[in-house]
Structures are given as C-alpha cells and as structure tokens.
Write an enzyme that holds these catalytic residues in place. Structure first.
Site, mmCIF file in Angstrom:
data_model
loop_
_atom_site.group_PDB
_atom_site.id
_atom_site.type_symbol
_atom_site.label_atom_id
_atom_site.label_comp_id
_atom_site.label_asym_id
_atom_site.label_seq_id
_atom_site.Cartn_x
_atom_site.Cartn_y
_atom_site.Cartn_z
ATOM 1 N N GLU A 171 0.907 -1.205 -0.142
ATOM 2 C CA GLU A 171 -0.068 -0.128 0.002
ATOM 3 C C GLU A 171 0.878 1.240 -0.044
ATOM 4 O OE1 GLU A 171 -3.885 1.621 2.710
ATOM 5 O OE2 GLU A 171 -2.247 0.284 3.564
ATOM 6 N N ILE A 172 0.889 2.007 -1.121
ATOM 7 C CA ILE A 172 1.809 3.102 -1.001
ATOM 8 C C ILE A 172 0.600 4.456 -0.833
ATOM 9 C CG2 ILE A 172 2.980 4.700 -2.967
ATOM 10 C CD1 ILE A 172 4.206 2.218 -4.136
#
Length: 736
Positions: free
Chosen positions: A482-483
């Site tokens: 998850e960026i």
C-alpha cells in the site's frame, strides 16, 4: 515454403515439418481468443491438406510465453451459461482434431503454458519444454472459479496420475519443467542456451525449434516413439476397481479428495467441487463424448456463478496493480537502504535483494543486525531447499545485502525505507538524522501502518521526497504493498516508489494519506466489533470459527494476536480520536488492560490465546478472558453465527466504502485488491465493493440501521453506501 500471413499464427515448412508459430501482435502474451482459434483452425486445415508435410511443430514467437490461457474477455462477453458452454465446446472440437491428427504434432514450450495453453499442449502428440525459470505449466482455471474447459479434465488424468491431476486442477499451481517430466506432463526437457550473437532467450527459442523439428521428424518416420508413463500404484488400484465395478472403493477415493477440499476451502468455492465431480463422472462414463459434454456444461455453469465473477474481478485487479500509473521515474532506484533489521525490515531487505537491488540494512545494535541477517539468510535457504534457486544463486543474492551500523554509505542510496518502531517522535528523529547523510535525489519511504505520512513528513526538509510504503507481514509471502501519497509527494517520488514495489514482486495500490490510510482504517472497526462480541460473551475460538466460516483465511481473534494487542490498542486509540463515534462500540480498556498484563499476542507467547513452541495447540488465555469479563456487556440480541458475521463484516465493508467516499481510494477495484490481498477478505466475493453489489446495498443498509438501533452510532452507514441503497441500479461495478 511459406504460407499466407495471418494476424496471430503463421507457418512454414522445414524438412517436411510444418513449423506453426503463434505470435499475437501488440501483446506480451498469446491468449486463446476467438481470432486465435480461427487462425489455428485455418492453419491446421492447410497443414493437414499439404502433401509435403509429414508432421508439425507448434511453437510461440514469444520467448516468455507459449500460450498464457484463454481470453477472459471472451467469457465475460457471454450472457448465459449456454453461451459459455458453446465457447467450451468450440475449443474442445478444435483440440479433438489436434489430438486425432494423423500427422504428429509436437508442442515446443518456452515460457508460460497455462490454462487453455496447456490444454493445447495436452492435445499434441509430444511435448518438449525448456528448463528455465520462466517456463511453467499449469491449470489455473480454479483460481478464476472455473475448470479446464477444452478437454483438460479428460486428458490430464490420462497423461499424469489422478492424484497429480487433481493437485494441479484443484490448486492452480505452476509446474516447472523438471517436475513436469517426472510426472509425465512433458516428454522431453531441453537446457537453455547462454548469450551469443543474439540474446539468450532468442537463441534458446531457435534451439527449441530445432529440437522440436527433429522430434517431429522422428515421430513421423517412427524412429521415435513416445514413452508412456508407467502407471503408479494408485493408477493400478483405481483401474482395478473400475474394471471389477467396485464402486464403493472408487467413491472412497473421490470422497477423500472432496473432504480435503471442503476442509481447506470451507466448501465456499464451487469450482474445486465441480472439478472433482466432472473427473469422477469422466472416469465412470468411459466415454469421451459424454465426458466432454459434462465438462463443457460444468464450465458454462461455473462461469455464471458470482464466485467466478468475483475471482475474475481480482484477476483484472492484479493486472491493473502491476502497472505504474505514474509512469516510469526519471531516475531508476538501484540502491536501497532499510532502517531497522527487525521482522519487517529484514523482510523488506529480503524481497529487495532477491530482485537485484543492493540493500544497506542498518540497525542500531549489532545483535539486532545479526538477527536481521539471519532472517534474510533463512528466507533464501528456504528457496534453495525448495529448489527455486541454486546455492550459487542464493550466495549471489546474499552478496547484495550490506549490513551496517552507520550511515557511512548512505550518500549512494536512491531510496531509504524506514521500518522502525511505530512512534511519531522516533520517526521524526530518524528522518532528521537520515537527511544529514543522503543525496538530494534520495527518497524517504516510511513503512508505517497507521501514522499519517503528512505528520511524519513535517520533520523533513524535503516533504516532496517523502512517501508511505506499507508492507504486510510476512513481507516475503504477503503480496500487497500500500503506497501512500500526501498533497506534497511529487509524482517522481510516487513513480519511483511504485516501480520499486513492482520490482519487488508486489501488487501495488496507491491511496491518499489519512489516519490508518485504507487497510488499517478498514480493519479497525471490525476488530473493535470483535472485542465487543468478546465482551458480550462470545468465545475467541467461536469468533475464529465464525469468521473463517464466512471465508476469511484467519479467524478474527487469531488475527488480533497476529497484529499484536499493543498495536491494536495503539491504532484503536488513534483512529478512535480521528473517526469517533464510528470506531466505537467496544471498551478500549479491554486492550489496554491486556497490554498492561503483558498479553501482547503471539510475539509475547500470550494474547487472546497462549502459544508454545512445543505445541501447535493454542488454548484460550484464561487470564485474558478474565480481563474481558471485567468489561462484560450484556448482549442485546441473540449472537447467532450469521448475526456475528454480519456485525463484523458490515463494519468492515462500510469503512471500505467510506474510504472511497473520502477520496482515500482511487477506485473500488483498488479497494477490493487491498482488502483481499492485504487483509484476507474472502477472495470468492471479489472484495468488499463487489460484495456490496452482490449482497445489495439496500440489504446491507437495512441490516446496519437495525444494528444502529440496537448497538449505537458506530453502525451508521456512510453516505455513499446509503446513496447506493436508494438507487438499485447504482453499482460499484456497473453491469456491462
């Protein structure tokens, strides 16, 4: 001699062998679309009619892909089971003609040979495969909620043993060439070539073609005969039982396979059970036409199930998550630094060196650094023992790891990934320290699970170079990354972070900054409801059973222990402040009292359950249950399995929808990918957004409003969910 050019397939003749090349233009892979099948039909008719041709070779023009499978879009365009059945029957007819060809056909396999691609190879009279990392054979249809639909359920159990056929079809696992040879799936394995005037891949493909042509000539002039696989004990036993008509024993075998599938999947996936049924029927029929008919009919039915649609949705999501929507960064990261050699830091280092990055692994203490190195080496040794890599490759990969206690070489680093303790003051101190030693282009990525990136970036002199990279534990096994971007994160920074994640082999979703981001924020309300149910007297093991019965791979009580009770308490406190009253319902004191007592979860040996290195048993922690009992809440309605499930799931799904409403998510598809691959939301549902479309937003809102009346404001449905409930035509995935 050259034949007429076609879009996807061309052929010519060499030494009386027709060399048929599949090479779909403008695509990295070959798939069995209607156009490809049409081309293949026409080409084969020409080959069979050509008096000069005595045998044929089927080969790809793409070194990395033989045929990757059927065209999923072709199936999605079908409106009924009957239409899908007809698609299956068309494939069956084509491959029946290949199988019965009087001119022997050799499948020359290099790269992925999956699904419909493997079914094409199975229909050929001989199979030659290249022994390299990219070549794999498999039947992944079950992962899409389907079964092999072009004769695979009939041919595969004839070619390999029945247990091996079931293992392939029920798991979708890929088989490497060496193992495929031992199983009888391929007849010959050839070694890849090294570099020369052309690339190793192109040289190997040319060599494969030469070997396949020689093989085809040998089959044609009868100087080469295919060696049949020797039946194993199970083959002989089942054949005997079939011959004497001992139906009880035959059924026993299939029932054992069925029980195993139900134990592993909870019976929530129709495809594995249908595969067993179709293969069992095929063995009983002893009639190919009846077997093919059963397969195509089952294929049509499965394609129309919501489970198949949900799994196909995830397939599309995986494809989307492997692309960098920010484009390629101007400067490619080559050297990384990881701060903190703990469980997460060592995991990040491992998946990085494994993909060719040079990684500086830094820790404050020599003991911690040594522990981190040991963890990375253990991971690499595991790959070596499983024969995924050689000892030379393992040692080469390990040479990319540079352990350090100082910042001496940080000036050469392109990206720093911080994996220190989840405390804002510590992270501020780290970022200020790091920025004294890194170059101007270097990116600072923080692996936080809940702290807002904007707050972390406040300590930076270059907030445009700060980004969140939230990995999931264990890093080498969990696919999701998850960026998190802030309003100040530059596109170059985001592009570089995504590129690193993709190279590490991750499925990447990009979300906006906010407390808990997406995954942690979505999980927190469900954990709060789990604590509430414990307070109402539901036993931890019952909670685990109930959530696994819904389709989660791990029970919610076990999940709390895995996350860590201290982490859960910390997140609950922070997110409770940010989103109250929506994150309420339970007494946070249950968690804080457990933390005070030292019950931190699996890592401490005690949490909701107790853990022992000597036993797999996990008895409920009586002392923890005493703490829960001190905060007992009288149930306001019977806690049936279904009610418990819906109380947990409705809060999870509502928060996911709220994240889309708040702009944290870019799309429902990103939300589904994050929930399934990060938190284990049941894959067969397709994710929380696909689940809402199937269950009905109106039905979900009705349930939540009833729960709100009983339990409080934390069950209030978000506005976007209510909007969907008021308009039955409004879907997160509009019907095509």
């Amino acid at each position: 001699m050259a034949a007429a050019a076609r879009k996807h397939i061309n052929w010519d003749v060499k030494d009386n062998v027709a060399v048929i090349r599949i090479n779909s233009p403008d695509s990295k892979v070959n798939v069995l679309s209607k156009e490809v099948q049409q081309d293949m039909t026409e080409v084969m008719n020409e080959v069979w009619a050509n008096g000069e041709v005595e045998s044929a070779v089927l080969i790809s023009g793409k070194p990395g892909c033989f045929i990757a499978g059927a065209d999923i879009g072709m199936l999605e365009a079908c409106k009924s089971a009957k239409e899908v059945t007809e698609v299956s029957q068309a494939g069956q007819e084509l491959l029946k003609r290949l199988e019965k060809s009087e001119k022997p056909i050799v499948a020359a396999i290099m790269g992925s040979c999956l699904g419909g691609g493997l079914e094409v190879a199975l229909a050929c009279q001989y199979r030659v495969a290249v022994k390299d990392k990219k070549t794999s054979l498999g039947t992944p249809e079950v992962l899409l909620g389907l079964l092999p639909g072009a004769g695979g359920t009939v041919r595969l159990p004839k070619l390999v043993s029945l247990p091996n056929a079931f293992d392939m079809m029920l798991t979708g696992k890929n088989i490497k060439p060496d193992k495929a040879k031992k199983m009888g799936l391929v007849d010959q394995v050839v070694q890849p070539l090294g570099p020369g005037l052309e690339t190793p891949e192109n040289r190997t493909l040319q060599y494969l073609e030469e070997v396949a042509i020689q093989t085809a000539r040998g089959l044609a002039d009868k100087s080469l005969k295919r060696t049949q696989r020797k039946p194993d004990m199970m083959d002989r036993f089942l054949k005997l039982m079939n011959t004497i008509g001992f139906e009880y024993t035959q059924n026993w075998f299939y029932n054992q396979v069925r029980k195993r599938v139900i134990k592993q999947s909870g019976g929530l996936y129709p495809a594995p059970l249908k595969i067993i049924e179709v293969v069992q029927q095929s063995q009983k029929f002893n009639n190919e036409e009846a077997s093919y008919a059963a397969e195509s009919k089952a294929f049509g039915k499965l394609a129309m199930t919501p489970e198949s649609r949900g799994l196909i949705n995830l397939y599309h999501g995986q494809t989307a998550c492997k692309k960098n929507r920010f484009g390629n960064p101007q400067r490619e990261a080559k050297t990384l630094a990881v701060l903190g050699a703990g469980l997460m830091g060592a995991g990040i280092a491992q998946v990085s060196i494994d993909k060719g990055y040079t990684v500086l692994l830094k820790d404050m203490a020599e003991q911690g650094l040594a522990r981190g190195q040991d963890q990375v080496l253990k991971g690499m040794n595991s790959q070596f023992k499983k024969k995924k890599i050689t000892s030379f490759e393992r040692d080469t990969i390990m040479s990319n790891l540079v352990p350090t206690l100082t910042y001496d070489n940080f000036k050469n680093v392109d990206m720093v990934i911080e994996a220190v303790f989840e405390d804002l003051n510590i992270k501020h101190k780290v970022i200020q320290e790091v920025e004294k030693h890194i170059s101007e282009h270097c990116i600072f990525a923080t692996n936080t699970s809940a702290l807002p990136i904007t707050q972390i970036a406040q300590a930076s002199k270059r907030p445009e170079k700060v980004v969140g990279m939230h990995y999931f534990s264990p890093v080498d096994k969990m696919q999701l990354l998850e960026i998190i971007t802030t309003d100040k994160t530059s596109q170059e920074t985001a592009a570089s972070a995504v590129q690193v994640g993709l190279k590490q082999g991750k499925l990447v979703i990009i979300v906006k900054d906010g407390p808990g981001f997406y995954t942690t924020r979505m999980l927190a309300p469900m954990l709060a409801e789990a604590v509430r149910l414990l307070q109402e007297g539901v036993k931890p093991k019952d909670l685990d059973r109930i959530t696994k019965k819904f389709g989660f791979p791990v029970g919610v009580s076990t999940l709390a222990d895995e996350v860590g009770i201290d982490v859960a308490a910390h997140v609950a406190e922070d997110l409770g402040k940010a989103f109250a009253p929506r994150f309420g319902g339970a007494n946070i004191e249950v968690l804080t009292d457990m933390v005070a007592a030292g019950f931190l979860g699996r890592k401490a040996g005690k949490g909701i359950f107790t853990y022992s290195a000597d036993s797999k048993e996990r008895p409920e922690n009586a002392e923890a249950l005493e703490i829960v009992q001190r905060w007992h809440i009288e149930p306001k309605a019977p806690n049936t399995d279904e009610e418990c499930q819906m109380r947990l799931v409705s809060r999870f799904v509502n928060e996911a929808v709220c994240c889309l409403q708040d702009g944290i998510l870019n799309s429902a598809l990103d939300g589904d990918m994050g929930a399934v691959f990060g938190l284990g939301f049941p894959p067969f549902t397709g994710g929380p957004f696909r689940y809402v479309d199937k269950y009905g937003a109106d039905n979900l809102v009705e349930k939540m409003l009833r729960y709100r009346d009983l339990y409080g404001e934390h069950f209030t449905p978000c506005q976007l969910l209510q909007d969907h409930a008021q308009d039955i035509d409004k879907k997160f995935y509009p019907r095509k």
